[in-house]
Design a protein around this motif. Structure first.
Motif, short mmCIF file in Angstrom:
data_model
loop_
_atom_site.label_atom_id
_atom_site.label_comp_id
_atom_site.label_asym_id
_atom_site.label_seq_id
_atom_site.Cartn_x
_atom_site.Cartn_y
_atom_site.Cartn_z
N TRP A 10 0.65 -1.05 0.00
CA TRP A 10 0.08 -0.04 -0.03
C TRP A 10 0.94 1.30 0.02
O TRP A 10 0.23 2.53 -0.08
CB TRP A 10 -0.74 0.07 1.48
N ASP A 11 2.04 1.19 0.20
CA ASP A 11 3.02 2.43 0.50
C ASP A 11 4.31 1.93 0.24
O ASP A 11 4.83 0.92 0.56
CB ASP A 11 3.00 2.86 1.79
N VAL A 12 4.96 3.01 -0.49
CA VAL A 12 6.57 2.79 -1.05
C VAL A 12 7.36 2.63 0.13
O VAL A 12 8.52 2.16 -0.09
CB VAL A 12 6.90 3.94 -1.98
N GLY A 13 7.00 2.99 1.24
CA GLY A 13 7.89 3.02 2.50
C GLY A 13 8.39 1.47 2.82
O GLY A 13 9.25 1.40 3.32
N HIS A 14 7.53 0.61 2.41
CA HIS A 14 7.82 -1.00 2.37
C HIS A 14 8.95 -1.41 1.84
O HIS A 14 9.78 -2.22 2.29
CB HIS A 14 6.83 -1.71 2.35
N VAL A 15 9.23 -0.68 0.73
CA VAL A 15 10.38 -0.83 -0.08
C VAL A 15 11.56 0.07 0.15
O VAL A 15 12.97 -0.16 0.38
CB VAL A 15 10.23 -0.77 -1.82
N ARG A 16 11.47 1.33 0.34
CA ARG A 16 12.39 2.29 0.56
C ARG A 16 12.97 1.94 2.21
O ARG A 16 14.29 2.30 2.41
CB ARG A 16 11.75 3.76 0.54
N SER A 17 12.24 1.33 2.99
CA SER A 17 12.74 1.34 4.26
C SER A 17 13.74 0.21 4.31
O SER A 17 14.64 0.23 5.40
CB SER A 17 11.66 0.95 5.36
N VAL A 18 13.86 -0.53 3.26
CA VAL A 18 15.02 -1.61 3.31
C VAL A 18 15.85 -1.29 2.26
O VAL A 18 16.85 -1.88 1.82
CB VAL A 18 14.47 -2.97 3.08
N GLY A 19 16.22 0.18 2.08
CA GLY A 19 17.32 0.62 1.25
C GLY A 19 17.09 0.56 -0.50
O GLY A 19 18.20 0.39 -1.26
N LEU A 20 15.73 0.08 -0.99
CA LEU A 20 15.56 -0.48 -2.25
C LEU A 20 14.91 0.81 -2.88
O LEU A 20 14.10 1.52 -2.22
CB LEU A 20 14.90 -1.24 -2.43
N TRP A 21 15.13 1.05 -4.25
CA TRP A 21 14.36 2.24 -4.91
C TRP A 21 13.51 1.41 -6.06
O TRP A 21 14.29 0.68 -6.90
CB TRP A 21 15.23 3.19 -5.63
N PRO A 22 12.21 1.60 -6.12
CA PRO A 22 11.43 0.90 -7.07
C PRO A 22 11.93 1.16 -8.62
O PRO A 22 11.86 0.20 -9.59
CB PRO A 22 9.96 1.65 -6.98
#
Length: 504
Positions: A427-439
């Protein structure tokens, strides 16, 4: 400075409470009280700490009360990620706790619910909750209820709640605004400015989530007509509920609730018009898919990524287990970068034992049941370990705290896997950004979601492919054994049989 709101010399006080769960009766496992503990708030301090300043329903109620100078009396609010059937004991405990938490000396109640919660003994959990609230508070106590767009709205819900206000968007980015709207209407009722009358029209149709995007297609047409109706004199609210087809209950399906100020004939006319419009467009709500292998091949052939592979059959937001492997099995040894999130507590523990930089070798996913695929053997490097706490930074529930549980990031060649202890809806890009990844760094992103992934990846997506794979949220509804829905019901049957009710 809030506005003083009085009825004579009486300062208004309004209760707020709720229980939120979208129940997939086809999903493996049961939902118990522990699943609600991550979002369990009682009292003003807890509500303020969790929800003040957030773009959530609770945040909307808090803000609206402050704006009007009205005192809030928070009771219990508990929520769980969509999942399987709620255990009977849990259902009874939740209702008992919620009813007991309401201050009956207040002037009214805002009840924050989903609309598609099912427990082992209550097909219509929200209706039962309202019934027990009425038994304690009385029939004249004003109650406004907010609902998810995927609510399966029952006659009991419309009969017992004075006001029902559903989300207008999917993906859901207006829950704050709808809570503010419900609060405002409730205040007007308490003041005696309006006399809500509700009409409910059920279409006799099941619609899959992929057919409910509100800014395109037939759903957009319905929404635009509903918005025009809300401009009519005496129309207070028009709620378009797409319904939740993965709850096998009598009220499952698309419906409409029109609330007017004392004009039952107008409410009836508007509700029936919308139901007939939906029935006339019923074929347009169907969606098409490709197999996992075809989807991956098509994604690799796209000149630019990210390409979103929408794995709606394992839709976390629809109650799925989040460990389906039908697409994962096709992502091994790819020539381009791919990203997938998989819930697998055992694999997470193994990665944590290995440590950052170590080599992971083991089975991933496919451990909830056989429907969602078999475990896939993987080998790769543990890139990162993370406690799983993050905050929503996108348009969906902005500011809301979220938790993935213990988390590990694996790199298996071109494939990056985020392993989580808990189920995580994209639901939120934070779940990817929080582990240092960029979509934007990936050619392929697998989203275990029907449409709500757009609030996380919509701004990055260059192409979208809907994937047809086995799972408890599969879009081909004929795969499911329905025992409790009312028939005839499209598309299980060729015809749609509408139902109607008026509630003064």
């Amino acid at each position: 400075m809030g506005k003083a709101t009085n009825m004579g010399s009486h300062q208004l006080r309004i209760s707020v409470a709720g229980i939120l769960h979208e129940t997939n009766t086809f999903a493996p496992g049961c939902t118990d009280i522990s699943h609600f503990r991550d979002q369990w708030a009682v009292g003003m301090d807890s509500f303020t700490a969790r929800y003040a300043g957030t773009r959530t329903s609770m945040g909307g109620v808090i803000a609206a009360a402050a704006e009007e100078g009205i005192e809030l009396a928070p009771g219990l609010y508990a929520a769980a990620t969509p999942s399987g059937m709620v255990e009977a004991a849990t259902g009874d405990s939740l209702i008992e706790a919620l009813v007991a938490s309401i201050d009956d000396t207040t002037d009214g109640l805002v009840l924050i619910m989903h609309g598609a919660m099912v427990s082992e003994q209550y097909d219509d959990f929200e209706g039962e909750c309202l019934r027990q609230l009425r038994a304690r508070l009385g029939n004249h106590f004003p109650i406004a209820m907010t609902l998810d767009l995927h609510g399966n709205i029952s006659q009991e819900m419309v009969r017992q709640a004075n006001l029902l206000v559903g989300y207008d968007t999917y993906p859901h980015i207006d829950m704050y605004e709808r809570a503010v709207e419900a609060f405002g209407l409730l205040v007007r009722q308490i003041r005696g400015e309006i006399r809500p009358v509700r009409a409910l029209a059920h279409t006799g149709m099941l619609v899959v989530p992929q057919g409910m995007m509100t800014d395109e297609g037939s759903m957009k047409i319905l929404m635009e007509r509903a918005f025009r109706m809300e401009l009519l004199p005496r129309v207070l609210n028009v709620t378009v509920a797409g319904g939740f087809p993965y709850s096998d209950v009598p009220d499952a399906g698309m419906s409409f609730v029109v609330t007017t100020d004392g004009d039952g004939e107008l409410a009836e006319r508007c509700a029936l018009e919308l139901a007939q419009m939906a029935i006339d467009h019923r074929a347009s709500f169907n969606v098409s898919y490709v197999t996992p292998r075809e989807a991956v091949a098509e994604a690799l052939a796209q000149p630019e990524g990210p390409v979103i592979l929408s794995e709606g059959s394992d839709n976390v937001g629809g109650g799925a287990p989040a460990d389906a492997t039908h697409i994962l099995a096709e992502l091994i040894a790819l020539p381009q970068k791919a990203l997938i999130v998989i819930r697998d507590p055992a694999a997470v523990e193994a990665a944590w034992r290995i440590g950052v930089g170590g080599t992971f070798e083991g089975d991933v996913g496919g451990k909830s049941d056989t429907l969602h695929g078999k475990p896939v053997a993987l080998q790769g490097r543990v890139r990162l370990l993370f406690d799983g706490h993050y905050r929503h930074v996108g348009p969906y529930m902005t500011g809301q705290q979220a938790e993935m549980g213990k988390t590990a990031v694996l790199e298996c060649g071109q494939l990056t896997i985020i392993l989580t202890e808990k189920r995580v809806a994209p639901w939120d890009v934070g779940h990817v950004r929080s582990v240092g990844l960029w979509p934007g760094d990936f050619q392929i992103i697998v989203a275990k979601s029907a449409l709500a992934w757009q609030t996380a990846f919509g701004s990055f997506a260059k192409h979208v492919i809907n994937v047809d794979s086995p799972g408890c949220c599969n879009a081909n509804l004929v795969h499911f054994q329905y025992n409790h829905v009312l028939r005839p019901l499209y598309p299980l049957d060729e015809v749609a049989q509408p139902r109607f009710g008026l509630y003064p």
